[in-house]
Design a protein around this motif. Structure first.
Motif, PDB file in Angstrom:
ATOM      1  N   LYS A  40      -4.729  16.278 -20.070  1.00  0.00           N
ATOM      2  CA  LYS A  40      -3.834  16.872 -21.081  1.00  0.00           C
ATOM      3  C   LYS A  40      -3.466  15.705 -22.213  1.00  0.00           C
ATOM      4  O   LYS A  40      -3.376  14.562 -21.717  1.00  0.00           O
ATOM      5  CB  LYS A  40      -2.145  16.990 -20.475  1.00  0.00           C
ATOM      6  N   VAL A  41      -3.838  16.121 -23.470  1.00  0.00           N
ATOM      7  CA  VAL A  41      -4.100  15.330 -24.456  1.00  0.00           C
ATOM      8  C   VAL A  41      -2.938  15.648 -25.435  1.00  0.00           C
ATOM      9  O   VAL A  41      -2.896  16.837 -25.900  1.00  0.00           O
ATOM     10  CB  VAL A  41      -5.180  15.144 -25.085  1.00  0.00           C
ATOM     11  N   ALA A  42      -2.203  14.604 -25.893  1.00  0.00           N
ATOM     12  CA  ALA A  42      -1.092  14.863 -26.804  1.00  0.00           C
ATOM     13  C   ALA A  42      -1.187  14.024 -28.121  1.00  0.00           C
ATOM     14  O   ALA A  42      -1.300  12.719 -27.904  1.00  0.00           O
ATOM     15  CB  ALA A  42       0.213  14.610 -26.200  1.00  0.00           C
ATOM     16  N   LEU A  43      -1.361  14.547 -29.326  1.00  0.00           N
ATOM     17  CA  LEU A  43      -1.567  13.846 -30.546  1.00  0.00           C
ATOM     18  C   LEU A  43      -0.358  12.868 -30.947  1.00  0.00           C
ATOM     19  O   LEU A  43       0.606  13.462 -30.821  1.00  0.00           O
ATOM     20  CB  LEU A  43      -2.031  14.765 -31.594  1.00  0.00           C
ATOM     21  N   ARG A  44      -0.622  11.843 -31.100  1.00  0.00           N
ATOM     22  CA  ARG A  44       0.418  10.851 -31.660  1.00  0.00           C
ATOM     23  C   ARG A  44       0.641  10.805 -33.247  1.00  0.00           C
ATOM     24  O   ARG A  44       1.442  10.825 -33.823  1.00  0.00           O
ATOM     25  CB  ARG A  44       0.553   9.423 -30.911  1.00  0.00           C
ATOM     26  N   SER A  45      -0.813  10.318 -33.467  1.00  0.00           N
ATOM     27  CA  SER A  45      -0.984  10.102 -35.029  1.00  0.00           C
ATOM     28  C   SER A  45      -2.455  10.332 -35.443  1.00  0.00           C
ATOM     29  O   SER A  45      -3.450  10.183 -34.536  1.00  0.00           O
ATOM     30  CB  SER A  45      -0.534   8.903 -35.676  1.00  0.00           C
ATOM     31  N   PHE A  46      -2.810  10.465 -36.771  1.00  0.00           N
ATOM     32  CA  PHE A  46      -4.019  10.423 -37.084  1.00  0.00           C
ATOM     33  C   PHE A  46      -4.227  10.010 -38.458  1.00  0.00           C
ATOM     34  O   PHE A  46      -3.372  10.051 -39.168  1.00  0.00           O
ATOM     35  CB  PHE A  46      -5.014  11.881 -36.792  1.00  0.00           C
ATOM     36  N   ASN A  59      -2.819  16.020 -11.867  1.00  0.00           N
ATOM     37  CA  ASN A  59      -1.185  16.195 -11.528  1.00  0.00           C
ATOM     38  C   ASN A  59      -0.397  15.053 -11.482  1.00  0.00           C
ATOM     39  O   ASN A  59       0.552  14.889 -10.965  1.00  0.00           O
ATOM     40  CB  ASN A  59      -1.189  17.004 -10.146  1.00  0.00           C
ATOM     41  N   THR A  60      -1.013  13.794 -11.952  1.00  0.00           N
ATOM     42  CA  THR A  60      -0.111  12.703 -12.141  1.00  0.00           C
ATOM     43  C   THR A  60       0.916  12.512 -13.102  1.00  0.00           C
ATOM     44  O   THR A  60       0.909  13.254 -14.182  1.00  0.00           O
ATOM     45  CB  THR A  60      -1.123  11.298 -12.274  1.00  0.00           C
ATOM     46  N   ASP A  61       1.771  11.832 -12.777  1.00  0.00           N
ATOM     47  CA  ASP A  61       2.758  11.257 -14.024  1.00  0.00           C
ATOM     48  C   ASP A  61       2.540  10.374 -14.822  1.00  0.00           C
ATOM     49  O   ASP A  61       3.126  10.079 -15.955  1.00  0.00           O
ATOM     50  CB  ASP A  61       4.407  11.138 -13.405  1.00  0.00           C
ATOM     51  N   ALA A  62       1.204   9.467 -14.582  1.00  0.00           N
ATOM     52  CA  ALA A  62       0.825   8.439 -15.318  1.00  0.00           C
ATOM     53  C   ALA A  62       0.122   8.904 -16.483  1.00  0.00           C
ATOM     54  O   ALA A  62      -0.531   9.788 -16.692  1.00  0.00           O
ATOM     55  CB  ALA A  62      -0.056   7.492 -14.410  1.00  0.00           C
ATOM     56  N   GLU A  63       0.511   8.233 -17.444  1.00  0.00           N
ATOM     57  CA  GLU A  63      -0.005   8.395 -18.923  1.00  0.00           C
ATOM     58  C   GLU A  63      -0.588   7.202 -19.554  1.00  0.00           C
ATOM     59  O   GLU A  63      -0.164   5.867 -19.052  1.00  0.00           O
ATOM     60  CB  GLU A  63       1.094   8.683 -20.028  1.00  0.00           C
ATOM     61  N   TRP A  64      -1.555   7.171 -20.207  1.00  0.00           N
ATOM     62  CA  TRP A  64      -2.287   6.170 -20.885  1.00  0.00           C
ATOM     63  C   TRP A  64      -2.549   6.698 -22.449  1.00  0.00           C
ATOM     64  O   TRP A  64      -2.467   7.640 -22.760  1.00  0.00           O
ATOM     65  CB  TRP A  64      -3.222   5.501 -20.072  1.00  0.00           C
ATOM     66  N   ARG A  65      -2.658   5.623 -23.219  1.00  0.00           N
ATOM     67  CA  ARG A  65      -2.794   5.827 -24.582  1.00  0.00           C
ATOM     68  C   ARG A  65      -4.580   5.576 -24.940  1.00  0.00           C
ATOM     69  O   ARG A  65      -5.023   4.643 -24.536  1.00  0.00           O
ATOM     70  CB  ARG A  65      -2.092   4.852 -25.554  1.00  0.00           C
TER      71      ARG A  65
END
Length: 112
Positions: A40-46, A59-65
């Motif tokens: 699952k990828v969510a755009l922050r900025s570009f 299915n993890t809660d861990a997110e990384w950037r």
């Protein structure tokens, strides 16, 4: 628009069902990011020099950037590229991976 269609075709032929593209300005640059469905990828900025996203695996809660980065080819703009990266790096709330083409060394005489 033709570049986006071409990038989508390449992305799909490589097995990536999702992606985003930033158009080139003129004949240089342009960025593309591709990923498979299990992410699952969510755009922050570009911008023309970066795509900054938050990534969640399975299915993890861990997110990384993740930041895809393209540094300027021109000496006069190199400081702007590095300043952008510094600004993006101010957010230290998640693990962060940056990769891409920094264009810091263009010629062999620039190596030390």
């Amino acid at each position: 628009m033709e570049n986006r269609k071409r990038m989508e075709k390449v992305r799909r032929s490589c097995g990536f069902s999702n992606g985003m593209d930033i158009d080139a300005e003129g004949t240089r640059g342009g960025l593309g990011l591709a990923w498979k469905e299990e992410l699952k990828v969510a755009l922050r900025s570009f911008s023309k020099n970066h795509i900054d996203d938050m990534v969640k695996e399975g299915n993890t809660d861990a997110e990384w950037r993740f930041t895809g980065f393209y540094g300027s080819l021109y000496d006069s703009n190199k400081n702007d590229s590095w300043n952008l990266l510094r600004k993006l790096g101010e957010d230290k709330t998640h693990p962060w991976l940056v990769c891409g083409d920094f264009n810091e060394i263009m010629y062999s005489f620039e190596k030390s």
